[in-house]
Design an enzyme around this catalytic site. Sequence first.
Site, PDB file in Angstrom:
ATOM      1  N   ASP A 337      -4.872 -31.697 -33.656  1.00 59.08           N
ATOM      2  CA  ASP A 337      -4.868 -32.845 -32.759  1.00 59.08           C
ATOM      3  C   ASP A 337      -5.620 -34.018 -33.389  1.00 59.08           C
ATOM      4  O   ASP A 337      -6.621 -33.828 -34.075  1.00 59.08           O
ATOM      5  CB  ASP A 337      -5.536 -32.428 -31.444  1.00 59.08           C
ATOM      6  CG  ASP A 337      -5.508 -33.511 -30.398  1.00 59.08           C
ATOM      7  OD1 ASP A 337      -4.404 -33.836 -29.930  1.00 59.08           O
ATOM      8  OD2 ASP A 337      -6.593 -34.030 -30.038  1.00 59.08           O
ATOM      9  N   GLU A 366      -1.399 -34.283 -36.308  1.00 58.65           N
ATOM     10  CA  GLU A 366      -0.942 -35.384 -35.461  1.00 58.65           C
ATOM     11  C   GLU A 366      -1.433 -36.685 -36.099  1.00 58.65           C
ATOM     12  O   GLU A 366      -2.603 -37.036 -36.014  1.00 58.65           O
ATOM     13  CB  GLU A 366      -1.491 -35.258 -34.045  1.00 58.65           C
ATOM     14  CG  GLU A 366      -1.015 -36.374 -33.127  1.00 58.65           C
ATOM     15  CD  GLU A 366      -1.729 -36.399 -31.784  1.00 58.65           C
ATOM     16  OE1 GLU A 366      -1.122 -36.871 -30.806  1.00 58.65           O
ATOM     17  OE2 GLU A 366      -2.894 -35.973 -31.709  1.00 58.65           O
TER      18      GLU A 366
END
Length: 625
Positions: A337, A366
């Site tokens: 993330d 990400e």
Amino acid sequence: MKKTDQFPFLNRSFLKKITLFLFFMSITVHAQIDKVEPPFWYAGMQNPELQILFYGKGIAQNQVTVSNSIKITDVKRTENPNYLFVTIDTKKVVASDLIFTFKNKSKETFTQKYSLKKRRENSAQRKSFDASDMMYLLMPDRFANGNRNNDSENSTQEKYNRELPGGRHGGDIEGIIKNLDYIAELGATTIWSTPLCEDNDAAFSYHTYGQSDVYKIDPRYGTNEDYVRLAAEMHKKDLKLVMDYVTNHWGIEHWMIKDLPTKEWINQFDTYTQTNHKRTVIHDTNASEIDKKITLDGWFVPSMPDLNLKNPLTLKYLIQNAIWWIEYADLDGFRVDTYNYSDPKGIAKWTKSITDEYPNFNIVGEVWMQSQAQMAYWQKDSKIAAIQNYNSYLPSVMDFTLYEAVTKVFNEDDGSWDKGMVKLYDNFTNDFLYPNVNNMLLFAENHDTNRINQTYGNDIRKYKMAMTLMATVRGIPQLYYGSEIGMAGDKNKGDAAIRLDFPGGWEGDKNNAFTKEGRTPEQNHYFDFTAKLFQWRKTKAVVHFGKTTHYIPENNIYAYFRYNANETVMVLMNNSNETKTVNTHRFKENIKDFKTGKDVISELTFDVTNEIIIEPKSVLILELK
């Protein structure tokens, strides 16, 4: 309001005074150990240095030794006397139990057992996910409730409330295990679950990105043992498990945030400072230092303290935590993330440490950027990043520019200069920027975006076009749970609207979309198409690793070919609202001497030597013969 006023435990002057007082004045207090992290480790790791965190009141006053003739290479104390970081050399150690002995100045001693376990066979060479896989993204709280007994838990603040859109709805690990056959039936080979570690926020904890204990599965999802069992059950069905890992931040309720090991464990400013989200400053040669600092050190939100990967203690802790989960739970990959919100050098060291230990382990980050050059910068061995002597060591990135195109093109009936299918063509013309374009995660949506079926008004023709693209171009396709049955959701109504409960995941649900009999005709239409498409893809090396040739779109029609030495697949997309006749002579360099093509979905055979008639808003996937 100052951050130190908002969070008294972060007050620097107070922390310094009280910790120094405790360090020098509490030596007569008998120390105790409340936490040991990692809780155990493994013998035979490539990196033999193991940093063990011992936590307990006044623990730093002690001198420490260890059994089995093991060498202690470093002992770190911080301004907080409740922490002791002990590094040992495990190079020549076999699986065994160690005894750490702690002795204070009053000659009082106590011991702590610590285990070094045996690794799984060939653990270091584990195979990860790649372009032969299809990844199914689910949110465990919203997927299926397999165990009603853990809906609420005494040790966590937020309780079960399915009536609250942003509340805890009770989905859990058991719910995933019970529906593995459904996921496999779809043609998925890999599951990416949003985080499962404990998130003890008082509200909106269901997404679990504000973690409060990164060595513990949230008890509302199950136990650590349940997570290990999930991986084992998946492996029996040839499914892979990808953990969603967060290097950038923890939750404000994390036990270490409440008693910081050192003020340098997290990034802090004199007043609360939120990231500006302008991650372009990282590679911008004209950027100011203050902009860079706010980007990287600013907090994501007030409830998510920003981890300081420039601090060697913090970085080592995160590296070991990630490796521990891989080894303990037998993981097959990570999705990271907010990858490029972390200190660039620190996140590169984190990534490289993991891939050094597991050479075949895939990690997708990400990297939500707006251009291919900006995304390519973050992939391992990027020539763009090399200009600045940087290497992230990140094997895979999420293809956000393709996502942006996919969410627009099928509503653009006009195929003029920069409209319609040209957006897809233009995206792929920049593939040369990526060091490994085939190792990119492709998606039409995820848990942070508008639902694709919302974007396209549940027009199943447009859904089919989007999914066909995901299934047939280079990279690793990802499907968001529920889209395969037509689930929609408007992000403008809040995140809960795009994270609805999967129908049939709860006892008493009127619609059980996990079974053919329980699905509506419309849901079966979506499901049957999706399953047929991705089951076909599972066996197609030509799509997984083949080469690509594409042609400039004409009349809003896009044609491309995937091919290798053994097979050729022709994909034809008609994005117009009219039936079109396509002259195939233009594609002779790929059609060559092939005469026919069998459509994967309809199973109809088309003559490819002259013309192909294609319906409006439709796709043909032709295996050439």
